[in-house]
Design a protein around this motif. Structure first.
Motif, PDB file in Angstrom:
ATOM      1  N   GLU A  88       0.809  -1.223   0.000  1.00 31.56           N
ATOM      2  CA  GLU A  88       0.000   0.000   0.000  1.00 31.56           C
ATOM      3  C   GLU A  88       0.843   1.274   0.000  1.00 31.56           C
ATOM      4  O   GLU A  88       0.319   2.368  -0.241  1.00 31.56           O
ATOM      5  N   LEU A  89       2.142   1.159   0.249  1.00 22.86           N
ATOM      6  CA  LEU A  89       3.000   2.336   0.295  1.00 22.86           C
ATOM      7  C   LEU A  89       3.507   2.707  -1.091  1.00 22.86           C
ATOM      8  O   LEU A  89       3.592   1.860  -1.987  1.00 22.86           O
ATOM      9  N   ASP A  90       3.861   3.984  -1.273  1.00 21.37           N
ATOM     10  CA  ASP A  90       4.432   4.425  -2.541  1.00 21.37           C
ATOM     11  C   ASP A  90       5.683   3.618  -2.849  1.00 21.37           C
ATOM     12  O   ASP A  90       6.579   3.509  -2.009  1.00 21.37           O
ATOM     13  N   GLY A  91       5.734   3.086  -4.046  1.00 19.29           N
ATOM     14  CA  GLY A  91       6.885   2.289  -4.440  1.00 19.29           C
ATOM     15  C   GLY A  91       6.832   0.857  -3.973  1.00 19.29           C
ATOM     16  O   GLY A  91       7.708   0.060  -4.317  1.00 19.29           O
ATOM     17  N   GLN A 120      11.595   0.652  -5.835  1.00 20.84           N
ATOM     18  CA  GLN A 120      11.466   2.012  -5.294  1.00 20.84           C
ATOM     19  C   GLN A 120      11.454   2.037  -3.774  1.00 20.84           C
ATOM     20  O   GLN A 120      12.042   2.911  -3.151  1.00 20.84           O
TER      21      GLN A 120
END
Length: 474
Positions: A88-91, A120
């Motif tokens: 769910e986190l960016d990258g 990322q």
């Protein structure tokens, strides 16, 4: 969760490169009757860590982790899997998870990534594993560098901060993620910065009794006091070459040094008492002179921390393809565990091997197992009667890792060590001395490495000394 007081580690400085008489234990064919008790397929499996009492094994699975119940070693079974961590986190999610470590006192599991590649999201995730069948994620902490290996001790995570500049050991609070401190070999000698950082990465870190053991490839193995994680201090250096030696090499020679011995300190860890430290060397032979590898397991006596002594080198199993890269057909040393009496070792295509190290000067090969469909990443003790080995590649030894398997093996008593002749490439000489299934060379043999620097005085082990000093200060 419970907090454990960190044992005060010793101060002072070790003399780098101190060595005494070294005996090299040459490998030979172990008992053909020895073999696995059981196994289970774990797609993507890499590092494996045994939990308290040997009941559960925690396995990094490249895209997450699995927990395996080995209470019945003849029928290991996966009880929990967590994949796509922090998707769910960016990258996200956290990718190429090759390593994970367990803090059994705090009941924390830490997984790190990415080990390689251009993912990322970089960092570590911490899980509460007080209920191994139902782990709970506590936090995800991002880092500015990739994370191939780590350790966790007393609620502190120790990372290999290979940023291409300082290649520092970096300490974080396992739960809050707060960065506590760091330490780099640049604090000892700035000339390391004049060399390509690929020659001195912090490949792995192991923490025990307030001491961090740092395997820094051609820069050798370093011991750092982390009893105060916010202010690590150097204890000393076990081995390794100087910046001057490496700066004197031509560019093509330096490139070869990335793969060949001497150097290539891959993983270092002590026995429980801290009196013996093992250093595994990951190397392959790309040259024609036979000096490149594969690498072995070096045993150091650090009972006198000011004068570490290399007591023995456990040679790698024979290889059909000495030039193979680690992870394919190579039989070079990989991850291991030392106990007071035994060494549990993994050798990629060389399989797993169990050694009696009750006398570190004369390690005895008790048993070993290899199979063309397996390539072992690690071996660790589980109980007094069985240990585990994690094979990370599929039957064709390609990179898909779909055939990765966790195996259990019986612990062979010292009194039942097998016996046999010397390996075909080591003809017996007048100086040869057979011990168990391995052939040991005495001074005067072509296998011996000699030094006139003397032998360290006997004394308390590193861990025992740290404990006594801690008690004295109370």
């Amino acid at each position: 969760m419970r907090r454990r007081a960190v044992i005060q580690a010793i101060g002072g400085t070790l003399t780098a490169g101190a060595a005494g008489r070294t005996v090299r234990a040459a490998a030979s064919t172990p008992d053909p009757a020895f073999g696995p008790l059981g196994s289970v397929t774990i797609p993507g499996g890499k590092e494996a860590v045994v939990g308290p009492a040997g009941r559960y094994v925690y396995v990094a699975t490249t895209d997450g982790f699995a927990i395996v119940d080995v209470g019945d070693p003849t029928a290991p079974s996966i009880v929990t899997e967590r994949r796509e961590i922090a998707a769910e986190l960016d990258g996200g999610p956290l990718a190429t998870i090759f390593d994970l470590q367990l803090d059994p006192i705090e009941e924390l599991l830490v997984v790190v990534g990415p080990a390689q590649g251009a993912a990322q999201l970089r960092g570590f995730a911490t899980f509460d594993v007080s209920e191994p069948t139902d782990p709970t994620r506590l936090t995800v902490t991002e880092t500015p560098f990739p994370n191939h290996n780590c350790d966790v001790d007393a609620g502190v995570v120790y990372l290999c901060g290979n940023d291409g500049r300082r290649n520092a050991m970096v300490a974080h609070d396992a739960v809050t993620g707060e960065r506590l401190g760091d330490w780099s070999i640049l604090s000892v000698d700035e000339r390391w910065s004049e060399l390509p950082t690929a020659l001195w990465p912090l490949h792995d870190v192991h923490v025990s009794a307030g001491v961090a053991y740092l395997a820094q490839w051609d820069a050798g193995t370093w011991m750092v006091d982390v009893s105060e994680p916010a202010a690590p201090t150097l204890i000393g250096r076990l081995r390794g070459r100087s910046p001057e030696q490496l700066l004197a090499l031509a560019d093509d020679e330096r490139r070869r040094e990335l793969f060949e011995i001497p150097g290539n300190d891959h993983y270092a860890a002590p026995s429980p008492s801290g009196s013996v430290v093992g250093v595994g060397v990951e190397a392959s032979d790309y040259g024609d002179d036979g000096t490149g590898g594969p690498g072995g397991l070096h045993l150091y006596d650090v009972s006198s921390p000011q004068s570490p002594v290399e007591r023995a080198v456990i040679a790698p199993p024979p290889s059909d393809d000495p030039g193979a890269r680690p992870g394919s057909g190579s039989t070079t040393a990989h991850n291991f565990e030392l106990r007071e009496q035994r060494a549990y070792t993994a050798w990629y295509a060389g399989g797993v091997r169990l050694y009696d190290i009750s006398s570190p000067e004369t390690p005895e090969l008790l048993a070993g197992w290899r199979d063309p469909t397996a390539s072992f990443w690690t071996a660790q003790a589980a109980t007094e009667t069985y240990f585990i080995g994690m094979s990370h590649l599929d039957p064709t030894l390609n990179a898909s890792a779909e055939g990765a398997r966790l195996y259990t093996f019986p612990v062979v008593p010292t009194t039942t060590a097998t016996s046999g002749g010397p390996p075909a490439d080591s003809p017996p000489t007048a100086s040869a001395n057979r011990s168990g299934d391995g052939w040991l060379a005495r001074p005067g043999s072509h296998l011996v490495q000699a030094s006139l620097l003397g032998v360290a005085a006997a004394g308390l082990g590193l861990g025992a000394w740290a404990w006594r000093r801690h008690q004295d200060r109370r």
